[in-house]
Design an enzyme around this catalytic site. Sequence first.
Site, PDB file in Angstrom:
ATOM      1  N   ASN A   1     -21.893   2.368  11.459  1.00 46.30           N
ATOM      2  CA  ASN A   1     -23.007   1.651  12.064  1.00 46.30           C
ATOM      3  C   ASN A   1     -23.014   1.863  13.561  1.00 46.30           C
ATOM      4  OD1 ASN A   1     -22.389  -1.025  13.746  1.00 46.30           O
ATOM      5  ND2 ASN A   1     -20.698  -0.634  12.354  1.00 46.30           N
TER       6      ASN A   1
ATOM      7  N   CYS B   1     -15.095  -2.597  19.256  1.00 46.81           N
ATOM      8  CA  CYS B   1     -16.369  -1.949  18.967  1.00 46.81           C
ATOM      9  C   CYS B   1     -16.422  -0.566  19.615  1.00 46.81           C
ATOM     10  CB  CYS B   1     -17.513  -2.821  19.482  1.00 46.81           C
ATOM     11  SG  CYS B   1     -19.107  -2.179  19.014  1.00 46.81           S
TER      12      CYS B   1
ATOM     13  N   ASN C   1     -10.783  -2.642  13.637  1.00 46.08           N
ATOM     14  CA  ASN C   1     -12.206  -2.508  13.885  1.00 46.08           C
ATOM     15  C   ASN C   1     -12.621  -1.143  13.329  1.00 46.08           C
ATOM     16  OD1 ASN C   1     -14.869  -2.650  15.049  1.00 46.08           O
ATOM     17  ND2 ASN C   1     -14.042  -4.157  16.480  1.00 46.08           N
ATOM     18  N   THR C   2     -13.829  -0.756  13.587  1.00 44.24           N
ATOM     19  CA  THR C   2     -14.326   0.459  12.945  1.00 44.24           C
ATOM     20  C   THR C   2     -13.833   1.726  13.650  1.00 44.24           C
ATOM     21  OG1 THR C   2     -16.327   0.291  14.253  1.00 44.24           O
ATOM     22  CG2 THR C   2     -16.384  -0.661  12.046  1.00 44.24           C
TER      23      THR C   2
ATOM     24  N   CYS D   1      -4.395  11.991 -23.379  1.00 43.27           N
ATOM     25  CA  CYS D   1      -4.969  13.168 -22.698  1.00 43.27           C
ATOM     26  C   CYS D   1      -6.308  13.556 -23.313  1.00 43.27           C
ATOM     27  CB  CYS D   1      -3.987  14.326 -22.801  1.00 43.27           C
ATOM     28  SG  CYS D   1      -4.630  15.870 -22.119  1.00 43.27           S
TER      29      CYS D   1
ATOM     30  N   CYS E   1       8.719  20.983 -11.821  1.00 38.46           N
ATOM     31  CA  CYS E   1       8.068  19.751 -11.334  1.00 38.46           C
ATOM     32  C   CYS E   1       8.861  19.110 -10.207  1.00 38.46           C
ATOM     33  CB  CYS E   1       7.907  18.759 -12.493  1.00 38.46           C
ATOM     34  SG  CYS E   1       7.162  17.182 -11.980  1.00 38.46           S
TER      35      CYS E   1
ATOM     36  N   CYS F   1       5.411  15.583  -7.427  1.00 40.61           N
ATOM     37  CA  CYS F   1       4.558  15.343  -6.254  1.00 40.61           C
ATOM     38  C   CYS F   1       3.487  14.280  -6.501  1.00 40.61           C
ATOM     39  CB  CYS F   1       3.915  16.634  -5.789  1.00 40.61           C
ATOM     40  SG  CYS F   1       2.604  17.244  -6.862  1.00 40.61           S
TER      41      CYS F   1
ATOM     42  N   CYS G   1      -0.868  15.503 -10.070  1.00 35.63           N
ATOM     43  CA  CYS G   1      -1.458  15.452 -11.414  1.00 35.63           C
ATOM     44  C   CYS G   1      -1.881  14.029 -11.761  1.00 35.63           C
ATOM     45  CB  CYS G   1      -0.493  16.015 -12.457  1.00 35.63           C
ATOM     46  SG  CYS G   1       1.141  15.241 -12.462  1.00 35.63           S
TER      47      CYS G   1
ATOM     48  N   CYS H   1      -5.878  13.040 -12.448  1.00 30.89           N
ATOM     49  CA  CYS H   1      -6.185  12.774 -13.860  1.00 30.89           C
ATOM     50  C   CYS H   1      -7.245  11.685 -13.960  1.00 30.89           C
ATOM     51  CB  CYS H   1      -4.918  12.333 -14.593  1.00 30.89           C
ATOM     52  SG  CYS H   1      -5.229  11.917 -16.319  1.00 30.89           S
TER      53      CYS H   1
END
Lengths: 434, 442
Positions: free
Chosen positions: A77, A139, A204-205, A347, A380, A383, A386, A390
């Site tokens: 904004n 702001c 804040n933004t 799955c 594997c 990490c 997957c 998924c």
Amino acid sequence: MADLTNDFLGVKSPNPFWLASAPPTDKEYNVRRAFEAGWGGVVWKTLGAEGPPVVNVNGPRYGAIYGADRRLLGLNNIELITDRSLETNLEEMARVKSDYPDHALIASIMVPCEEEAWAAILPRVAETGADGIELNFGCPHGMSERGMGAAVGQVPEYIEMVTRWCKKHYDRPVIVKLTPNITDIRKPATAARNGGADAVSLINTINSITSVNLDSFAPEPTIDGKGTHGGYCGPAVKPIAMSMVSEIARDPETHGLPISGIGGITTWRDAAEFMTLGCGTVQVCTAAMTYGFKIVEEMKRGLSEWMDDKGFASTSDFVGKAIPNVTDWQYLNLNYVTKARIDQDACIKCGRCYAACEDTSHQAISMSPDRVFEVEDDECVACNLCVDVCPVEECITMERLPTGSVDPRTGKRIETDYANWTTHPNNPLAPAAE
Amino acid sequence: MTSQLTPGIVPGRLGPEEIGKNFSDLHAPLDRHEATVAADRCYFCHEAPCVTACPTEIDIPLFIRQIATGMPEAAAKTIFEQNILGGMCARVCPTETLCEEACVREAAEGKPVEIGRLQRHATDSLMSRQGHPFHRAAETGKRVAVVGAGPAGLACAHRLAMKGHTVTIYEARSKPGGLNEYGIAAYKATDAFAAREVDWLLGIGGITIEYDRPLGADLDLETLRTDFDAVFLGMGLGGVNALDAPGNDRDGVADAVDFIAELRQSENLTKLPVGRHVVVIGGGMTAVDAAVQSKLLGAEQVTLAYRRGPDKMPASQYERDLATSKGVRILTHVMPKAMHGNGSVAEIELEYTQEIDGSLQGTGETFRLPADQVFRAIGQSLVSGLGLDMAGSKIATSDNGRTSLDKVWAGGDCTPGEDLTVVAVSEGRDAAEDIHAALTGA
């Protein structure tokens, strides 16, 4: 049903869900309706100094980022502080507070960085009966160009100075709202504490350009062919906000400083997460702007149900509960070894885990001609990609290898002991083995 | 005044308004918002099962992602690169047994991504533009004859034309499109879509169609082989399987394909006669199309009689549900025993059947249904094999549609495989690629 009543800096509210200083809290009409809808408190839209109010653009103020099905994930904004007169706002605040004495009403303030400006406005705010003030040092657009908002929030010395003035001229709680548009959030938080702030609120933004129009080649929202960065909020910013909250919560300089959490809180779960990271209350804006005030009902019911399940009698039972578990990377246990496990019954054979792992990770998922996907433990590294890609929740999980078994990837036995990087042989700074 | 209860085979059982409603688009096209919502459901699967299930192997996740990112026309190009009749396939493909059956969201939620409707959204978007999306390569000077302007022939011709060859299509009927024009139910391809699609397809250039030129007396394969560099045979199944039951020759007993063709070519469906009691013999798509359309024309009672069990029915569950939802009654395990009547058919006698050791036998128990119109829909067959090696009743082909005769390829319903538009397109396309390779030595 768990008790949601909340006490933050001595400010009581029926629940920890406050509306943040923003368009939803710009006037009496909205705030009354918000309280009726069940919000525990509001931070009134930022007040400016006496005199002609600021003006807003007369074209679009908001831009958005969407997820699937046009679900709003991020909003930005370019709206400024209240564009209504100070007098009007103060009158309305006083009326609302007197009608809703049990609800929290905080005044957000942004006036020039001069003591007399603060000294002038604070007594008038105090007269409204507001429960406290929030200093808008966050702001990021418009006001910062005039030396206010984020322009103050990005200079810790200014934060400390202004906070001190406020504590001098005001006797109720002072909350300093922090901008995330800074490298290290701990510095402004420390400055606020040093200035005597009772609490900080964040974030804040974030400076943002949500989109560029590919016909006009201008940023959106576009005002007569031009655009400017806005402040980004909504679900997309939640991870950034939580990280910053946790930094303040666990830094020795600021640990214990009360925090009001802000940033993408949309559901009870988001709120609970912020609270476990140390937030004594949470502030919501984008979710209300997207779905209306009614969403607080889901937040209240959800949080209450979860508290009952967990046996928490009040919110103070779990505020900060996750802080001890936020640590530095170097202290993570390197002897904790997990492997991905695919529930073949759950799955649906989309193959996204395979594509992700094969193309971008460790080639640890095999694919058979009939689309059976299986994890190869010897590749594997756990990490979690997957799991993350998924589409079916709980279909892929990370399971810890039992102590004593051998990790097929490293050939090493799984140890029970905790061991981290600080003592790892590969770490040149690790103390030498005895 | 004719009504649904009027005996015999008469037109005008329903008024124009109801007929118009009954024969409008079965599925309204997705508008842009609907398409975006539908597209968002696609998971962009790896080596997606829907692609594998598509005989033309359209890259479905890619085209859906293109729709999702606001590029339906680019999505259409992705479709047309694989399947130049993607517009018709979006309307007539039994997606419930192809891509949508394979969709992982069918597995996940029993509700697949609406691939067929998304494909239509994309192809409609592009086809509503002026012009043709593909360019023709430089003329090669090679000439190819294509027999039949149905899906196989059109797909083959388009691909060949795109490669720069000059194509002459010999079409037996007076209009192009094959079963797209004369077969399939009217509500699946409204607003003369079949004809518009052919016009659009011919926009590639380099294709001439000669109508009313069936292979036969004045056009033979040998001449085509001599006059052209290659020949592609894409004929349909011109013959209709005979029904061996007494009374088969009574008035009111007809072939479903002829009824459907007549219906498709009718300018005014309120003028098309239909029986009060219609019985369709068969269990395939043609049977369903004939039964449903009879009902939509205003027949009071329509029965589809199939000799085996529902599990053996060639028409998909979706098609059967469509039929029953329109009010068609489906009887299984019954076979026609005789058509009775005084001149015209008035009743059909059906016998219950059972399967014993895989062979179908009558139980001896029979019953009669009123029937002033009976449609045979028990399969079509190739009229002539043209002296080529056959595989059963169809023209034998090796990979890419090569027949036993040099310079002659074949594809579509005249060759083995499922008789679907999408299969015909893939065979025509692949044969074209092979012809191109053969002609250019590529």
